[in-house]
Design a protein around this motif. Structure first.
Motif, short mmCIF file in Angstrom:
data_model
loop_
_atom_site.label_atom_id
_atom_site.label_comp_id
_atom_site.label_asym_id
_atom_site.label_seq_id
_atom_site.Cartn_x
_atom_site.Cartn_y
_atom_site.Cartn_z
N HIS A 9 0.55 -1.33 -0.03
CA HIS A 9 -0.04 0.05 -0.13
C HIS A 9 0.77 1.28 -0.07
O HIS A 9 0.57 2.20 -0.57
N ARG A 10 1.95 1.28 0.86
CA ARG A 10 2.72 2.39 0.87
C ARG A 10 3.48 2.54 -0.53
O ARG A 10 3.69 3.87 -0.92
N ASN A 11 4.00 1.40 -1.17
CA ASN A 11 4.57 1.54 -2.30
C ASN A 11 3.74 2.08 -3.30
O ASN A 11 4.19 3.15 -4.18
N VAL A 12 2.68 1.75 -3.42
CA VAL A 12 1.41 2.21 -4.24
C VAL A 12 1.24 3.89 -4.16
O VAL A 12 1.09 4.44 -5.40
N LEU A 30 6.40 4.76 -14.74
CA LEU A 30 6.02 4.85 -13.39
C LEU A 30 4.44 4.20 -13.41
O LEU A 30 4.14 3.31 -12.37
N PHE A 31 3.75 4.55 -14.30
CA PHE A 31 2.40 3.99 -14.49
C PHE A 31 2.39 2.44 -14.81
O PHE A 31 1.77 1.83 -14.14
N LEU A 32 3.30 1.92 -15.49
CA LEU A 32 3.51 0.40 -15.72
C LEU A 32 3.90 -0.18 -14.66
O LEU A 32 3.58 -1.34 -14.42
N ASN A 36 1.67 -3.34 -12.86
CA ASN A 36 2.13 -4.35 -12.42
C ASN A 36 2.12 -4.63 -10.81
O ASN A 36 1.83 -5.85 -10.35
N GLU A 37 2.45 -3.53 -9.93
CA GLU A 37 2.31 -3.58 -8.61
C GLU A 37 0.85 -4.12 -8.16
O GLU A 37 0.71 -4.75 -7.15
N LEU A 38 -0.11 -3.28 -8.65
CA LEU A 38 -1.34 -3.51 -8.49
C LEU A 38 -1.96 -4.85 -8.55
O LEU A 38 -2.59 -5.40 -7.99
N LEU A 39 -1.56 -5.22 -9.84
CA LEU A 39 -1.94 -6.60 -10.36
C LEU A 39 -1.31 -7.76 -9.57
O LEU A 39 -2.12 -8.51 -8.95
N ALA A 40 -0.05 -7.54 -9.24
CA ALA A 40 0.46 -8.67 -8.33
C ALA A 40 -0.20 -8.46 -6.95
O ALA A 40 -0.39 -9.51 -6.60
N HIS A 41 -0.48 -7.32 -6.54
CA HIS A 41 -1.03 -7.26 -5.01
C HIS A 41 -2.36 -7.95 -5.23
O HIS A 41 -2.90 -8.68 -4.17
N GLN A 71 -11.66 -7.26 -11.02
CA GLN A 71 -11.57 -7.43 -12.57
C GLN A 71 -11.94 -5.91 -13.16
O GLN A 71 -11.50 -6.08 -14.09
N GLU A 72 -12.86 -5.23 -12.53
CA GLU A 72 -12.89 -4.02 -13.41
C GLU A 72 -11.63 -3.26 -13.27
O GLU A 72 -11.41 -2.61 -14.17
N VAL A 73 -10.91 -3.26 -12.19
CA VAL A 73 -9.60 -2.64 -11.94
C VAL A 73 -8.75 -3.04 -13.10
O VAL A 73 -8.20 -2.25 -13.62
N LYS A 74 -8.56 -4.50 -13.29
CA LYS A 74 -7.53 -4.91 -14.16
C LYS A 74 -8.05 -4.40 -15.49
O LYS A 74 -7.04 -4.11 -16.12
#
Length: 85
Positions: A9-12, A30-32, A36-41, A71-74
């Motif tokens: 969460h802090r990293n995001v 940075l967006f990519l 990747n961080e959000l999908l892995a999380h 799924q919507e976020v992805k």
């Protein structure tokens, strides 16, 4: 597990701040990284919590809703990844 999720969460939060400060290729990179961080999380959260919580009647509806939101976020992240920044 909670310490790891909190660190994520802090990293995001930091990545969001960095995206706002930058432009061009740096912003896209940075967006990519954020994507990747959000999908892995989301995947880790799903594997760790959601599958177990789906087995309980008290949390099944909540987890089904959360799965739909993930799924919507992805989908949104994939759409944003193809936009110019």
């Amino acid at each position: 597990i909670y310490t790891y999720l909190e660190k994520d969460h802090r990293n995001v939060e930091k990545l969001f701040a960095d995206i706002q400060k930058n432009k061009g290729h740096k912003r896209k990179d940075l967006f990519l990284t954020l994507k990747n961080e959000l999908l892995a999380h989301a995947d880790a959260e799903h594997e760790t919590f959601y599958d177990a919580l789906k087995t309980h009647s008290e949390t099944k509806t909540l987890i089904t809703h959360a799965d739909k939101e993930h799924q919507e976020v992805k989908q949104m992240l994939n759409r944003l990844a193809h936009m110019s920044m």
